[in-house]
Design a protein around this motif. Structure first.
Motif, PDB file in Angstrom:
ATOM      1  N   ALA A  70      42.456  55.383  38.060  1.00 22.14           N
ATOM      2  CA  ALA A  70      41.998  55.004  36.734  1.00 22.14           C
ATOM      3  C   ALA A  70      42.400  53.587  36.417  1.00 22.14           C
ATOM      4  CB  ALA A  70      42.560  55.942  35.682  1.00 22.14           C
ATOM      5  N   GLY A  71      43.577  53.224  36.771  1.00 28.11           N
ATOM      6  CA  GLY A  71      44.081  51.889  36.455  1.00 28.11           C
ATOM      7  C   GLY A  71      44.376  51.161  37.742  1.00 28.11           C
ATOM      8  N   SER A  72      45.634  50.932  37.990  1.00 25.79           N
ATOM      9  CA  SER A  72      46.072  50.232  39.184  1.00 25.79           C
ATOM     10  C   SER A  72      45.574  50.949  40.433  1.00 25.79           C
ATOM     11  CB  SER A  72      47.599  50.159  39.191  1.00 25.79           C
ATOM     12  OG  SER A  72      48.040  49.517  40.344  1.00 25.79           O
ATOM     13  N   GLY A  73      45.036  50.194  41.359  1.00 28.88           N
ATOM     14  CA  GLY A  73      44.553  50.766  42.603  1.00 28.88           C
ATOM     15  C   GLY A  73      43.087  51.153  42.594  1.00 28.88           C
ATOM     16  N   THR A  74      42.408  51.003  41.471  1.00 26.14           N
ATOM     17  CA  THR A  74      41.001  51.363  41.373  1.00 26.14           C
ATOM     18  C   THR A  74      40.135  50.296  42.037  1.00 26.14           C
ATOM     19  OG1 THR A  74      41.371  52.516  39.305  1.00 26.14           O
ATOM     20  CG2 THR A  74      39.104  51.890  39.799  1.00 26.14           C
ATOM     21  N   VAL A  75      39.296  50.715  42.955  1.00 27.18           N
ATOM     22  CA  VAL A  75      38.361  49.781  43.594  1.00 27.18           C
ATOM     23  C   VAL A  75      37.274  49.444  42.589  1.00 27.18           C
ATOM     24  CG1 VAL A  75      36.663  49.467  45.429  1.00 27.18           C
ATOM     25  CG2 VAL A  75      38.811  50.652  45.907  1.00 27.18           C
ATOM     26  N   ILE A  76      37.171  48.172  42.265  1.00 22.17           N
ATOM     27  CA  ILE A  76      36.164  47.719  41.315  1.00 22.17           C
ATOM     28  C   ILE A  76      34.840  47.488  42.033  1.00 22.17           C
ATOM     29  CG2 ILE A  76      35.548  45.852  39.735  1.00 22.17           C
ATOM     30  CD1 ILE A  76      38.586  45.507  39.286  1.00 22.17           C
ATOM     31  N   SER A 123      30.980  38.350  41.654  1.00 21.93           N
ATOM     32  CA  SER A 123      30.918  38.538  40.198  1.00 21.93           C
ATOM     33  C   SER A 123      31.979  39.488  39.657  1.00 21.93           C
ATOM     34  CB  SER A 123      29.526  39.027  39.792  1.00 21.93           C
ATOM     35  OG  SER A 123      29.263  40.281  40.405  1.00 21.93           O
ATOM     36  N   ASN A 124      32.612  40.273  40.509  1.00 17.88           N
ATOM     37  CA  ASN A 124      33.640  41.215  40.056  1.00 17.88           C
ATOM     38  C   ASN A 124      35.025  40.597  39.954  1.00 17.88           C
ATOM     39  OD1 ASN A 124      32.120  43.780  39.814  1.00 17.88           O
ATOM     40  ND2 ASN A 124      31.630  43.256  41.922  1.00 17.88           N
ATOM     41  N   VAL A 125      35.165  39.371  40.375  1.00 18.30           N
ATOM     42  CA  VAL A 125      36.445  38.680  40.300  1.00 18.30           C
ATOM     43  C   VAL A 125      36.490  37.887  39.001  1.00 18.30           C
ATOM     44  CG1 VAL A 125      37.911  36.929  41.369  1.00 18.30           C
ATOM     45  CG2 VAL A 125      36.596  38.494  42.800  1.00 18.30           C
ATOM     46  N   THR A 126      37.556  38.057  38.239  1.00 17.72           N
ATOM     47  CA  THR A 126      37.734  37.253  37.039  1.00 17.72           C
ATOM     48  C   THR A 126      39.112  36.637  37.052  1.00 17.72           C
ATOM     49  OG1 THR A 126      38.620  39.035  35.691  1.00 17.72           O
ATOM     50  CG2 THR A 126      36.234  38.764  35.682  1.00 17.72           C
ATOM     51  N   GLU A 127      39.228  35.525  36.384  1.00 15.55           N
ATOM     52  CA  GLU A 127      40.509  34.837  36.312  1.00 15.55           C
ATOM     53  C   GLU A 127      41.524  35.660  35.528  1.00 15.55           C
ATOM     54  OE1 GLU A 127      42.078  30.312  35.568  1.00 15.55           O
ATOM     55  OE2 GLU A 127      40.202  30.940  34.663  1.00 15.55           O
ATOM     56  N   LEU A 128      41.056  36.384  34.507  1.00 14.14           N
ATOM     57  CA  LEU A 128      41.952  37.152  33.655  1.00 14.14           C
ATOM     58  C   LEU A 128      42.319  38.506  34.241  1.00 14.14           C
ATOM     59  CD1 LEU A 128      40.370  36.371  30.176  1.00 14.14           C
ATOM     60  CD2 LEU A 128      42.327  35.269  31.273  1.00 14.14           C
ATOM     61  N   LEU A 129      41.450  39.074  35.062  1.00 18.23           N
ATOM     62  CA  LEU A 129      41.708  40.385  35.645  1.00 18.23           C
ATOM     63  C   LEU A 129      42.646  40.231  36.828  1.00 18.23           C
ATOM     64  CD1 LEU A 129      41.109  43.426  35.899  1.00 18.23           C
ATOM     65  CD2 LEU A 129      39.203  42.805  37.373  1.00 18.23           C
ATOM     66  N   THR A 130      43.791  40.854  36.720  1.00 20.09           N
ATOM     67  CA  THR A 130      44.714  40.825  37.848  1.00 20.09           C
ATOM     68  C   THR A 130      44.175  41.783  38.896  1.00 20.09           C
ATOM     69  OG1 THR A 130      46.531  40.408  36.335  1.00 20.09           O
ATOM     70  CG2 THR A 130      47.098  41.153  38.521  1.00 20.09           C
ATOM     71  N   CYS A 131      43.797  41.252  40.034  1.00 17.95           N
ATOM     72  CA  CYS A 131      43.234  42.098  41.067  1.00 17.95           C
ATOM     73  C   CYS A 131      43.642  41.605  42.445  1.00 17.95           C
ATOM     74  CB  CYS A 131      41.719  42.171  40.959  1.00 17.95           C
ATOM     75  SG  CYS A 131      40.889  40.582  41.033  1.00 17.95           S
ATOM     76  N   ILE A 132      43.498  42.491  43.385  1.00 22.83           N
ATOM     77  CA  ILE A 132      43.724  42.157  44.787  1.00 22.83           C
ATOM     78  C   ILE A 132      42.352  42.072  45.435  1.00 22.83           C
ATOM     79  CG2 ILE A 132      44.692  42.953  46.967  1.00 22.83           C
ATOM     80  CD1 ILE A 132      46.760  44.498  45.259  1.00 22.83           C
ATOM     81  N   ILE A 133      42.115  41.005  46.144  1.00 23.55           N
ATOM     82  CA  ILE A 133      40.843  40.824  46.832  1.00 23.55           C
ATOM     83  C   ILE A 133      41.115  40.958  48.323  1.00 23.55           C
ATOM     84  CG2 ILE A 133      38.884  39.292  47.217  1.00 23.55           C
ATOM     85  CD1 ILE A 133      39.951  37.856  44.553  1.00 23.55           C
ATOM     86  N   ILE A 193      30.356  29.030  63.361  1.00 22.11           N
ATOM     87  CA  ILE A 193      29.302  30.017  63.117  1.00 22.11           C
ATOM     88  C   ILE A 193      29.657  30.787  61.847  1.00 22.11           C
ATOM     89  CG2 ILE A 193      28.670  30.314  65.558  1.00 22.11           C
ATOM     90  CD1 ILE A 193      30.375  32.921  65.489  1.00 22.11           C
ATOM     91  N   ALA A 194      28.640  31.351  61.187  1.00 17.36           N
ATOM     92  CA  ALA A 194      28.883  32.176  60.006  1.00 17.36           C
ATOM     93  C   ALA A 194      29.577  33.470  60.443  1.00 17.36           C
ATOM     94  CB  ALA A 194      27.569  32.493  59.311  1.00 17.36           C
ATOM     95  N   ILE A 195      30.510  33.940  59.596  1.00 16.83           N
ATOM     96  CA  ILE A 195      31.273  35.146  59.921  1.00 16.83           C
ATOM     97  C   ILE A 195      31.017  36.202  58.843  1.00 16.83           C
ATOM     98  CG2 ILE A 195      33.592  36.090  60.272  1.00 16.83           C
ATOM     99  CD1 ILE A 195      34.472  33.237  61.054  1.00 16.83           C
ATOM    100  N   PRO A 196      30.520  37.380  59.233  1.00 18.03           N
ATOM    101  CA  PRO A 196      30.260  38.435  58.244  1.00 18.03           C
ATOM    102  C   PRO A 196      31.571  39.073  57.780  1.00 18.03           C
ATOM    103  CG  PRO A 196      29.815  39.272  60.438  1.00 18.03           C
ATOM    104  CD  PRO A 196      30.161  37.812  60.586  1.00 18.03           C
ATOM    105  N   ILE A 197      31.690  39.285  56.468  1.00 14.76           N
ATOM    106  CA  ILE A 197      32.916  39.855  55.911  1.00 14.76           C
ATOM    107  C   ILE A 197      32.601  41.001  54.947  1.00 14.76           C
ATOM    108  CG2 ILE A 197      34.337  37.780  56.141  1.00 14.76           C
ATOM    109  CD1 ILE A 197      33.745  37.207  53.144  1.00 14.76           C
ATOM    110  N   VAL A 198      33.642  41.781  54.665  1.00 15.72           N
ATOM    111  CA  VAL A 198      33.586  42.813  53.644  1.00 15.72           C
ATOM    112  C   VAL A 198      34.629  42.415  52.603  1.00 15.72           C
ATOM    113  CG1 VAL A 198      33.983  45.248  53.090  1.00 15.72           C
ATOM    114  CG2 VAL A 198      32.866  44.611  55.251  1.00 15.72           C
ATOM    115  N   MET A 199      34.228  42.407  51.324  1.00 13.58           N
ATOM    116  CA  MET A 199      35.126  42.039  50.229  1.00 13.58           C
ATOM    117  C   MET A 199      35.337  43.258  49.346  1.00 13.58           C
ATOM    118  SD  MET A 199      33.180  38.500  49.229  1.00 13.58           S
ATOM    119  CE  MET A 199      31.575  39.297  49.320  1.00 13.58           C
ATOM    120  N   THR A 200      36.588  43.616  49.134  1.00 14.37           N
ATOM    121  CA  THR A 200      36.904  44.726  48.251  1.00 14.37           C
ATOM    122  C   THR A 200      37.796  44.199  47.137  1.00 14.37           C
ATOM    123  OG1 THR A 200      36.875  46.205  50.144  1.00 14.37           O
ATOM    124  CG2 THR A 200      37.844  47.064  48.128  1.00 14.37           C
ATOM    125  N   VAL A 201      37.378  44.403  45.896  1.00 15.39           N
ATOM    126  CA  VAL A 201      38.167  43.970  44.738  1.00 15.39           C
ATOM    127  C   VAL A 201      38.843  45.207  44.171  1.00 15.39           C
ATOM    128  CG1 VAL A 201      38.108  42.843  42.484  1.00 15.39           C
ATOM    129  CG2 VAL A 201      36.519  42.106  44.294  1.00 15.39           C
TER     130      VAL A 201
END
Length: 137
Positions: free
Chosen positions: A43-49, A74-84, A126-134
């Motif tokens: 619900a709070g900490s640890g929730t995948v956005i 777009s899911n990253v904000t300066e005010l939202l404390t998150c782990i990317i 070369i371009a490198i494909p990535i997965v981003m989890t916020v």
């Protein structure tokens, strides 16, 4: 040993708590499902956005280490404390995997709608494909 209606102090001695009381609302207004607890995982900490795919391009800023690259999300904000979490996509080829390994990436910070990677290794050609989890912290 603890008994119903007693607590132990720091010396291990029983302390009477019979006069301990709660108002009716403190008991009846308790959250009744996990998502109501603000800081619980789920619900709070640890929730995948969000989880999404992207690319580390060959365009880096800087003339010396550390080079930087800013990636939009777009899911990253300066005010939202998150782990990317940024990881190599499972579809990456051997060449892309080698290029990823050579980057030696570090966190470069975040702003509204983007985060920055710092490269302390070899720049990719070369371009490198990535997965981003916020993840909410």
């Amino acid at each position: 040993m603890k008994f119903l209606g007693t607590l132990q102090n720091t010396d291990g001695k029983n302390v009477d708590v019979d006069d301990h009381q709660h108002t009716k609302s403190e008991i009846t207004d308790m959250p009744n499902k996990l998502s109501d607890f603000e800081n619980d995982i789920g619900a709070g900490s640890g929730t995948v956005i969000s989880a999404s795919t992207g690319t580390i391009t060959t365009t880096w800023t800087g003339s010396a280490v550390p080079y930087t690259q800013t990636i939009s999300n777009s899911n990253v904000t300066e005010l939202l404390t998150c782990i990317i979490n940024v990881s190599l996509a499972p579809t990456a080829t051997i060449i892309e995997t080698d290029a990823w390994d050579a980057l030696n990436l570090k966190d470069g910070g975040q702003t509204d709608g983007a985060f920055t990677l710092k490269c302390f290794g070899e720049l990719n050609t070369i371009a490198i494909p990535i997965v981003m989890t916020v993840v909410k912290q």
